[in-house]
Design a protein around this motif. Structure first.
Motif, PDB file in Angstrom:
ATOM      1  N   PRO A 153       0.849  -1.201   0.000  1.00  0.00           N
ATOM      2  CA  PRO A 153       0.000   0.000   0.000  1.00  0.00           C
ATOM      3  C   PRO A 153       0.883   1.249   0.000  1.00  0.00           C
ATOM      4  CG  PRO A 153      -0.666  -1.544   1.720  1.00  0.00           C
ATOM      5  CD  PRO A 153       0.648  -2.027   1.195  1.00  0.00           C
ATOM      6  N   ALA A 154       0.406   2.297  -0.677  1.00  0.00           N
ATOM      7  CA  ALA A 154       1.240   3.504  -0.784  1.00  0.00           C
ATOM      8  C   ALA A 154       0.365   4.742  -0.710  1.00  0.00           C
ATOM      9  CB  ALA A 154       2.023   3.494  -2.097  1.00  0.00           C
ATOM     10  N   GLY A 155       0.776   5.704   0.087  1.00  0.00           N
ATOM     11  CA  GLY A 155       0.110   6.996   0.138  1.00  0.00           C
ATOM     12  C   GLY A 155      -1.329   6.917   0.597  1.00  0.00           C
ATOM     13  N   ARG A 156      -2.061   7.959   0.261  1.00  0.00           N
ATOM     14  CA  ARG A 156      -3.469   8.031   0.642  1.00  0.00           C
ATOM     15  C   ARG A 156      -4.398   7.934  -0.557  1.00  0.00           C
ATOM     16  NH1 ARG A 156      -3.614  12.941   5.146  1.00  0.00           N
ATOM     17  NH2 ARG A 156      -2.155  11.978   6.655  1.00  0.00           N
ATOM     18  N   ARG A 157      -3.844   8.030  -1.755  1.00  0.00           N
ATOM     19  CA  ARG A 157      -4.681   8.039  -2.962  1.00  0.00           C
ATOM     20  C   ARG A 157      -5.305   6.674  -3.191  1.00  0.00           C
ATOM     21  NH1 ARG A 157      -4.433   7.208  -8.605  1.00  0.00           N
ATOM     22  NH2 ARG A 157      -2.372   6.232  -8.428  1.00  0.00           N
ATOM     23  N   LYS A 158      -6.584   6.668  -3.488  1.00  0.00           N
ATOM     24  CA  LYS A 158      -7.278   5.430  -3.812  1.00  0.00           C
ATOM     25  C   LYS A 158      -7.015   5.070  -5.273  1.00  0.00           C
ATOM     26  CE  LYS A 158     -10.906   5.969  -0.351  1.00  0.00           C
ATOM     27  NZ  LYS A 158     -12.364   6.047  -0.073  1.00  0.00           N
ATOM     28  N   ILE A 159      -6.679   3.808  -5.496  1.00  0.00           N
ATOM     29  CA  ILE A 159      -6.309   3.345  -6.829  1.00  0.00           C
ATOM     30  C   ILE A 159      -7.574   2.890  -7.562  1.00  0.00           C
ATOM     31  CG2 ILE A 159      -4.839   1.789  -8.132  1.00  0.00           C
ATOM     32  CD1 ILE A 159      -3.369   3.805  -6.298  1.00  0.00           C
ATOM     33  N   ALA A 196      -7.421  -0.568  -1.103  1.00  0.00           N
ATOM     34  CA  ALA A 196      -7.824   0.615  -1.866  1.00  0.00           C
ATOM     35  C   ALA A 196      -6.639   1.481  -2.246  1.00  0.00           C
ATOM     36  CB  ALA A 196      -8.834   1.430  -1.060  1.00  0.00           C
ATOM     37  N   ARG A 197      -5.538   1.391  -1.486  1.00  0.00           N
ATOM     38  CA  ARG A 197      -4.344   2.215  -1.740  1.00  0.00           C
ATOM     39  C   ARG A 197      -3.215   1.409  -2.375  1.00  0.00           C
ATOM     40  NH1 ARG A 197      -1.922   3.273   2.543  1.00  0.00           N
ATOM     41  NH2 ARG A 197      -3.084   2.106   4.113  1.00  0.00           N
ATOM     42  N   THR A 198      -3.547   0.232  -2.902  1.00  0.00           N
ATOM     43  CA  THR A 198      -2.525  -0.652  -3.467  1.00  0.00           C
ATOM     44  C   THR A 198      -2.709  -0.790  -4.969  1.00  0.00           C
ATOM     45  OG1 THR A 198      -2.450  -1.912  -1.396  1.00  0.00           O
ATOM     46  CG2 THR A 198      -1.489  -2.944  -3.341  1.00  0.00           C
ATOM     47  N   THR A 199      -1.639  -0.586  -5.706  1.00  0.00           N
ATOM     48  CA  THR A 199      -1.625  -0.837  -7.148  1.00  0.00           C
ATOM     49  C   THR A 199      -1.035  -2.221  -7.375  1.00  0.00           C
ATOM     50  OG1 THR A 199      -1.319   1.511  -7.644  1.00  0.00           O
ATOM     51  CG2 THR A 199      -0.744  -0.061  -9.377  1.00  0.00           C
ATOM     52  N   PHE A 200      -1.818  -3.118  -7.955  1.00  0.00           N
ATOM     53  CA  PHE A 200      -1.363  -4.492  -8.171  1.00  0.00           C
ATOM     54  C   PHE A 200      -0.820  -4.622  -9.591  1.00  0.00           C
ATOM     55  CE2 PHE A 200      -4.490  -4.782  -4.776  1.00  0.00           C
ATOM     56  CZ  PHE A 200      -3.827  -5.576  -3.850  1.00  0.00           C
ATOM     57  N   PRO A 201       0.489  -4.849  -9.747  1.00  0.00           N
ATOM     58  CA  PRO A 201       1.080  -4.900 -11.091  1.00  0.00           C
ATOM     59  C   PRO A 201       0.627  -6.134 -11.859  1.00  0.00           C
ATOM     60  CG  PRO A 201       2.696  -5.544  -9.436  1.00  0.00           C
ATOM     61  CD  PRO A 201       1.493  -5.067  -8.684  1.00  0.00           C
ATOM     62  N   GLY A 202       0.509  -5.974 -13.167  1.00  0.00           N
ATOM     63  CA  GLY A 202       0.198  -7.112 -14.011  1.00  0.00           C
ATOM     64  C   GLY A 202       1.428  -7.963 -14.247  1.00  0.00           C
ATOM     65  N   PRO A 203       1.255  -9.127 -14.893  1.00  0.00           N
ATOM     66  CA  PRO A 203       2.414  -9.973 -15.215  1.00  0.00           C
ATOM     67  C   PRO A 203       3.390  -9.249 -16.139  1.00  0.00           C
ATOM     68  CG  PRO A 203       0.346 -11.180 -15.488  1.00  0.00           C
ATOM     69  CD  PRO A 203      -0.016  -9.742 -15.299  1.00  0.00           C
TER      70      PRO A 203
END
Length: 578
Positions: A153-159, A196-203
C-alpha cells in the motif's frame, strides 16, 4: 498463465515471501471442503514466530499454534456451499470461528474465488497479495486459472483499478447470514482500506496494473457486464454457458472461439452456437485418469476467462464468472480481473494474443465439439431436481439451532427449530463430528449423546427424492447455545493421546492439500478415535520437515505436494451456479 506446462499450488498463494509472515487472510469461495481448510493454516504455521523446532518439541504447543493460525483466516462461503465431509473429525471445531456462510444480495450464488492476504515484515510494513481465480476451496481436480499479484500500500490516494476488489471486501461481511463479531468486520474493513491504496502490477510485459471488477454486490445493479474491450477476435472459456451469456459476447466481430463442457453445450439450442467460428471441448486425453492415486477425483474444465484482441493489444478477463445471465446480470456475486498486453506473434513465445495461447498448448488439448443428438430432456427428472433445489432453499432459510447440555461424561447435543420441506423430499441430518451412519430423519428436535470433543456447530444434511437424481448434500453452520468453554482445547488433547496418532496427523499436514487428501482417503473411517496407520514413520517425517525448511518461504511446493497440472489447474468444482 498461458502455458499448461506451468504448475501452481493453491497453498503457495498463502506462503509468505522471504522476511514476511502472514498477518491476515480473507478467502472467498462458492464451495468448501472442510478438510482443505484444515490444511491451509499450515501455510501460516510453517513460518510461525515460535519456529518449527520449538513447536515440534511440544505437540500440544504445535496444535495450539495450528488453532492460532486458523484465527488469522476468514473464509466467506456461499451458504449452500459447504460440502459434507467424507470423514468425521473432531478437529472441525477449530474451523468454526473462521467459516462465515454468506448470501448473495441478488438471490443468486455467492461465487467469487478471491484470496487477499496481508503479510508484514519484521518492521511491521505490510505487503498485500491478491489472487483472483476460478478455483474453489475443494480437493476436486480440474483445469483452473488464477491471476496473482502483490504490492505494498502507498500513500493516501485510492487506486481506481483496485476499486472492485476493495468494494468486495467492504461488502462481504454484510452478506453473512448471521451478524459477525466486530473484530472480524473491523479487520476486513482495515484490509479493504489498504487494498484501496494498493496498485497491483500485471504480469511481465503487461500494460498497466491489474483491473478488478466486482459484480452483484447490490440487489439490483440494473446492467449486464460485458468486456469493455472492443476488438476483432474473441476467445471465451467457461464450464457453464447459456444463451443470454453468449449473446453478451457476440458483439465482438471477427473470429470467435468458445471452449466449454460438452454437457453444457448439449443443452444449448443449435442457433446459440451458430455465430461462433470454433466451438471446442477438452479432449479425452486432457482428462485421463492420473497415476498419483487421485483417480476418484475426476478432471474437467473449470477455468473461466475471456480474451479480446483489439489493435496490437489483447485484454484478458479472468475470474469466477461463467458465460451465463446469472453471472453477467448481477444475480451472482462475481469478481473479474483484467490485464492488457501486446498481442505479439503466435510463434514468438511472447505476448498475450489468442494465437500465443493456442501455441502455448492449451487449445491443443481441445477438440471440436459435436452435438450429441441422443441427449433428451427428461421432464420428470428436471422436476425432481427443481424440487430438491426448492428444498435446499427452504433448508437454508429455516431457523434451525443447536443446543448443548452437560450430562456428565457425555453431552446432549440437540438440533432444534422448525423446517417445512416440499412434499416428496426426505431429509436426514447428523453432526459432522460423527459418522453418516448416525444420520436421522430431519424432524426436530433431534438429540445425540456426544463427548465434549465432538460438540460442533456444523450439521450435515442429505436431501433426496425417489426419482433417479443425485441427492443434495450440504453442511449448515448453525447458531449454538450451551457450548462449553475449553471445548477446542479438549479437541486438541484428544488428537495427541499417542505418538503414532500425532505424528501421522503431522505428516499429513506437511503434505499440504494432497497429503491431507491422501490421509483422508487412507483413513477411511475418518474417526479421530481408533487405530491409525501403524508405525511412527519418523524417517519420512524428518525428510518432509527438512524439505520444507530447505525450500524456504515462498518456494513453490515447500511443505506441500504439487497439484496435478498447470496454472490452468486445480480441483474439479461442485459448481452449480450459472
Amino acid at each position: 498463465m498461458l502455458s499448461p506446462d506451468q504448475r501452481t499450488v493453491a497453498m503457495d498463494m498463502l506462503r509468505p515471501p522471504a522476511g514476511y509472515r502472514i498477518d491476515q487472510a480473507v478467502l472467498t469461495t462458492y464451495s468448501l471442503d472442510l478438510d482443505v481448510l484444515l490444511a491451509l493454516p499450515l501455510a501460516v504455521l510453517a513460518h510461525s514466530d515460535r519456529g518449527v523446532d520449538e513447536l515440534l518439541a511440544d505437540p500440544l504447543l504445535l496444535l495450539e499454534a495450528l488453532r492460532e493460525a486458523g484465527e488469522r483466516l476468514n473464509v466467506f462461503v456461499d451458504e449452500t456451499g459447504i460440502a459434507v465431509p467424507h470423514t468425521n473429525r473432531a478437529l472441525y471445531a477449530l474451523l468454526e470461528d473462521c467459516v462465515h456462510p454468506v448470501r448473495a444480495p441478488g438471490g443468486g450464488a455467492f461465487h467469487p474465488k478471491v484470496w487477499v492476504v496481508r503479510f508484514v515484515d519484521e518492521a511491521g510494513q505490510p505487503l498485500i497479495r491478491a489472487a483472483v481465480s476460478s478455483r474453489n476451496l475443494t480437493f476436486d481436480r480440474s483445469w483452473d486459472v488464477a491471476l496473482v499479484s502483490e504490492s505494498e500500500p502507498a500513500g493516501r490516494r485510492k487506486i481506481p483499478e483496485s476499486r472492485g476488489l476493495t468494494e468486495l471486501l467492504r461488502a462481504v461481511p454484510g452478506f453473512a447470514v448471521r451478524e459477525l463479531p466486530s473484530a472480524i468486520t473491523g479487520a476486513v474493513e482495515a484490509l479493504a482500506d489498504e487494498v484501496a491504496r494498493t496498485t497491483f502490477p500485471g504480469p511481465e510485459r503487461c500494460h498497466g496494473p491489474v483491473v478488478y471488477q466486482a459484480l452483484g454486490l447490490a440487489a439490483d445493479s440494473g446492467r449486464r457486464w460485458k468486456p469493455d474491450a472492443v476488438g476483432r477476435n474473441l476467445l471465451a472459456v467457461a464450464p457453464f454457458v447459456n444463451r443470454t451469456g453468449l449473446a453478451q459476447l457476440v458483439e465482438v466481430k471477427g473470429e470467435r472461439t468458445l471452449v466449454s463442457r460438452r454437457e453444457a453445450l448439449d443443452e444449448l439450442p443449435a442457433e446459440s452456437l451458430a455465430e461462433w467460428d470454433s466451438v471446442l471441448v477438452l479432449s479425452e486425453a486432457a482428462m485421463d485418469e492420473p497415476e498419483d492415486g487421485t483417480a476418484n477425483r475426476p478432471s474437467d474444465l473449470h477455468a473461466k476467462m475471456i480474451a479480446v484482441e483489439h489493435g496490437k493489444l489483447a485484454t484478458w478477463f479472468v475470474g469466477s464468472a461463467n458465460l451465463t445471465a446469472a453471472a453477467f446480470g448481477g444475480r451472482n456475486v462475481e469478481v473479474i480481473a483484467a490485464i492488457t498486453g501486446a498481442r505479439g506473434k503466435a510463434d514468438s513465445g511472447k505476448g498475450y494474443g489468442i494465437g500465443r495461447f493456442r501455441e502455448a498448448g492449451f487449445l491443443n488439448l481441445c477438440e471440436p465439439y459435436h452435438r450429441d443428438e441422443r441427449v433428451k430432456n427428461d421432464d420428470q427428472l428436471d422436476q425432481a431436481r427443481r424440487l430438491l433445489e426448492d428444498a435446499r432453499a427452504a433448508l437454508v432459510s429455516s431457523e434451525l439451532t443447536v443446543r448443548c447440555r452437560s450430562g456428565g461424561e457425555a453431552w446432549r447435543w440437540v438440533l432444534e427449530g422448525e423446517l417445512a420441506l416440499p412434499s416428496g423430499v426426505s431429509a436426514e441430518a447428523w453432526p459432522v463430528s460423527v459418522g453418516e451412519d448416525q444420520a436421522r430423519e430431519l424432524a426436530p428436535p433431534l438429540e445425540w449423546s456426544l463427548p465434549l470433543s465432538r460438540l460442533t456447530t456444523f450439521v450435515a444434511v442429505r436431501l433426496s427424492v425417489e426419482a433417479n437424481v443425485d441427492d443434495i448434500r450440504l453442511v449448515l453452520k448453525l447458531p449454538a447455545t450451551g457450548m462449553p468453554a475449553g471445548r477446542v482445547a479438549q479437541v486438541l488433547r484428544s488428537l495427541i493421546d499417542s505418538p503414532e496418532r500425532f505424528l501421522t496427523f503431522l505428516r499429513a499436514l506437511l503434505g499440504g492439500l494432497e497429503g491431507l487428501a491422501d490421509w483422508m482417503d487412507n483413513d477411511g473411517n475418518g474417526a479421530w478415535q481408533g487405530e491409525w496407520a501403524a508405525g511412527l514413520a519418523g524417517e519420512t517425517l524428518l525428510e518432509d520437515l527438512l524439505r520444507d525448511r530447505v525450500a524456504g518461504p515462498g518456494a513453490p511446493g515447500a511443505g506441500a505436494a504439487p497439484d496435478r497440472g498447470p496454472a490452468l489447474d486445480g480441483r474439479r468444482q461442485r459448481d452449480r451456479a450459472g
